[in-house]
Write an enzyme that holds these catalytic residues in place. Structure first.
Site, mmCIF file in Angstrom:
data_model
loop_
_atom_site.group_PDB
_atom_site.id
_atom_site.type_symbol
_atom_site.label_atom_id
_atom_site.label_comp_id
_atom_site.label_asym_id
_atom_site.label_seq_id
_atom_site.Cartn_x
_atom_site.Cartn_y
_atom_site.Cartn_z
ATOM 1 N N ASP A 139 0.861 -1.187 0.000
ATOM 2 C CA ASP A 139 0.000 0.000 0.000
ATOM 3 C C ASP A 139 0.891 1.228 0.000
ATOM 4 O OD1 ASP A 139 -1.660 2.254 1.025
ATOM 5 O OD2 ASP A 139 -3.181 0.699 1.228
ATOM 6 N N ILE A 140 0.550 2.173 -0.870
ATOM 7 C CA ILE A 140 1.364 3.380 -1.023
ATOM 8 C C ILE A 140 1.434 4.171 0.284
ATOM 9 C CG2 ILE A 140 -0.390 5.039 -1.807
ATOM 10 C CD1 ILE A 140 1.553 5.510 -4.247
ATOM 11 N N ASN A 160 -12.560 -2.902 3.594
ATOM 12 C CA ASN A 160 -13.545 -1.819 3.582
ATOM 13 C C ASN A 160 -14.509 -2.094 2.440
ATOM 14 O OD1 ASN A 160 -12.186 -0.498 5.666
ATOM 15 N ND2 ASN A 160 -10.835 0.550 4.236
ATOM 16 N N GLN A 208 -14.275 2.598 1.819
ATOM 17 C CA GLN A 208 -13.647 2.068 0.593
ATOM 18 C C GLN A 208 -13.459 3.210 -0.393
ATOM 19 O OE1 GLN A 208 -15.822 -1.104 -1.381
ATOM 20 N NE2 GLN A 208 -14.172 -1.494 -2.836
ATOM 21 N N HIS A 220 -10.240 -5.450 -2.382
ATOM 22 C CA HIS A 220 -8.878 -5.650 -1.882
ATOM 23 C C HIS A 220 -8.923 -5.862 -0.377
ATOM 24 C CE1 HIS A 220 -9.749 -1.353 -1.801
ATOM 25 N NE2 HIS A 220 -9.008 -1.285 -0.711
ATOM 26 N N HIS A 249 -6.743 -5.475 3.106
ATOM 27 C CA HIS A 249 -5.574 -4.853 3.746
ATOM 28 C C HIS A 249 -4.949 -5.835 4.732
ATOM 29 C CE1 HIS A 249 -6.448 -0.505 2.778
ATOM 30 N NE2 HIS A 249 -7.665 -1.011 2.603
HETATM 31 P P1 AMP Z 1 -9.587 1.513 0.724
HETATM 32 O O1 AMP Z 1 -9.726 2.828 1.417
HETATM 33 O O2 AMP Z 1 -9.902 0.330 1.567
HETATM 34 O O3 AMP Z 1 -10.329 1.507 -0.601
HETATM 35 O O4 AMP Z 1 -8.037 1.364 0.409
HETATM 36 C C1 AMP Z 1 -7.434 1.828 -0.730
HETATM 37 C C2 AMP Z 1 -5.957 1.827 -0.466
HETATM 38 O O5 AMP Z 1 -5.280 1.906 -1.698
HETATM 39 C C3 AMP Z 1 -5.471 3.002 0.390
HETATM 40 O O6 AMP Z 1 -4.896 2.512 1.596
HETATM 41 C C4 AMP Z 1 -4.434 3.684 -0.505
HETATM 42 O O7 AMP Z 1 -3.312 4.129 0.202
HETATM 43 C C5 AMP Z 1 -4.083 2.593 -1.496
HETATM 44 N N1 AMP Z 1 -3.634 3.051 -2.793
HETATM 45 C C6 AMP Z 1 -4.219 3.981 -3.590
HETATM 46 N N2 AMP Z 1 -3.514 4.125 -4.732
HETATM 47 C C7 AMP Z 1 -2.469 3.259 -4.664
HETATM 48 C C8 AMP Z 1 -1.387 2.929 -5.524
HETATM 49 N N3 AMP Z 1 -1.221 3.527 -6.715
HETATM 50 N N4 AMP Z 1 -0.482 2.002 -5.123
HETATM 51 C C9 AMP Z 1 -0.634 1.392 -3.909
HETATM 52 N N5 AMP Z 1 -1.644 1.648 -3.062
HETATM 53 C C10 AMP Z 1 -2.551 2.573 -3.419
#
Ligand code: AMP
Ligand code: ZN
Length: 133
Positions: A28-29, A84, A91, A97, A99
């Site tokens: 995760d970024i 989420n 979400q 996805h 976590h």
């Molecule tokens: P959610 O809020 O459960 O939908 O989680 C989405 C997650 O995706 C967040 O924790 C972001 O930090 C992560 N995210 C968004 N864009 C990227 C990306 N390009 N590479 C890796 N993680 C990402």
């Protein structure tokens, strides 16, 4: 196309933790804690409720393997597994996805607070059991 589909296709770079024919796991970024990983099906489903049971079972089996690997190799003390589902639950990327958030101590940057409500448990139970979906 959604951002995770772009990552799966290789159009957007990512740090791959694991990949096979059906599943991709990336860092995760945001790195909420060190090793924060996202595990996703390569096929686009908006959320886990949309997934066929066998594909969801395979995804979660891989989540278990990766959680063990991350905890052991990063010397974490545990982890939170979080899905989420829909905007109301936070979400932000509408591609299913999971976590994996490794935990190192109780005072780290992650907090989940389960507050209490004085709901009638029998009423809640009756509502849940009203219909089998
Ligand atoms: P959610 O809020 O459960 O939908 O989680 C989405 C997650 O995706 C967040 O924790 C972001 O930090 C992560 N995210 C968004 N864009 C990227 C990306 N390009 N590479 C890796 N993680 C990402
Ligand atoms: Zn997608």
């Amino acid at each position: 196309m959604c951002i995770f589909c772009e990552i799966i296709k290789g159009n957007i770079p990512s740090k791959k933790v694991y990949e096979d024919e059906d599943i991709l796991a990336i860092l995760d970024i945001s790195q909420t804690t060190k090793g924060h990983t996202l595990v996703m099906p390569k096929k686009h489903y908006e959320n886990f409720l949309e997934m066929p049971k066998d594909e969801y079972a395979s995804l979660m089996a891989k989540v278990q393997d990766l959680a063990k690997q991350i905890i052991n190799n990063l010397e974490a003390k545990g982890c939170n597994i979080l899905i989420n589902t829909n905007e109301v639950a936070g979400q932000s990327v509408m591609h299913c996805h999971v976590h994996i958030i490794p935990r190192y101590d109780e005072n780290d940057t992650v907090s989940f607070r389960f507050s209490e409500n004085d709901l009638d448990l029998d009423e809640v139970l009756a509502a849940i059991k009203k219909e089998n979906c």
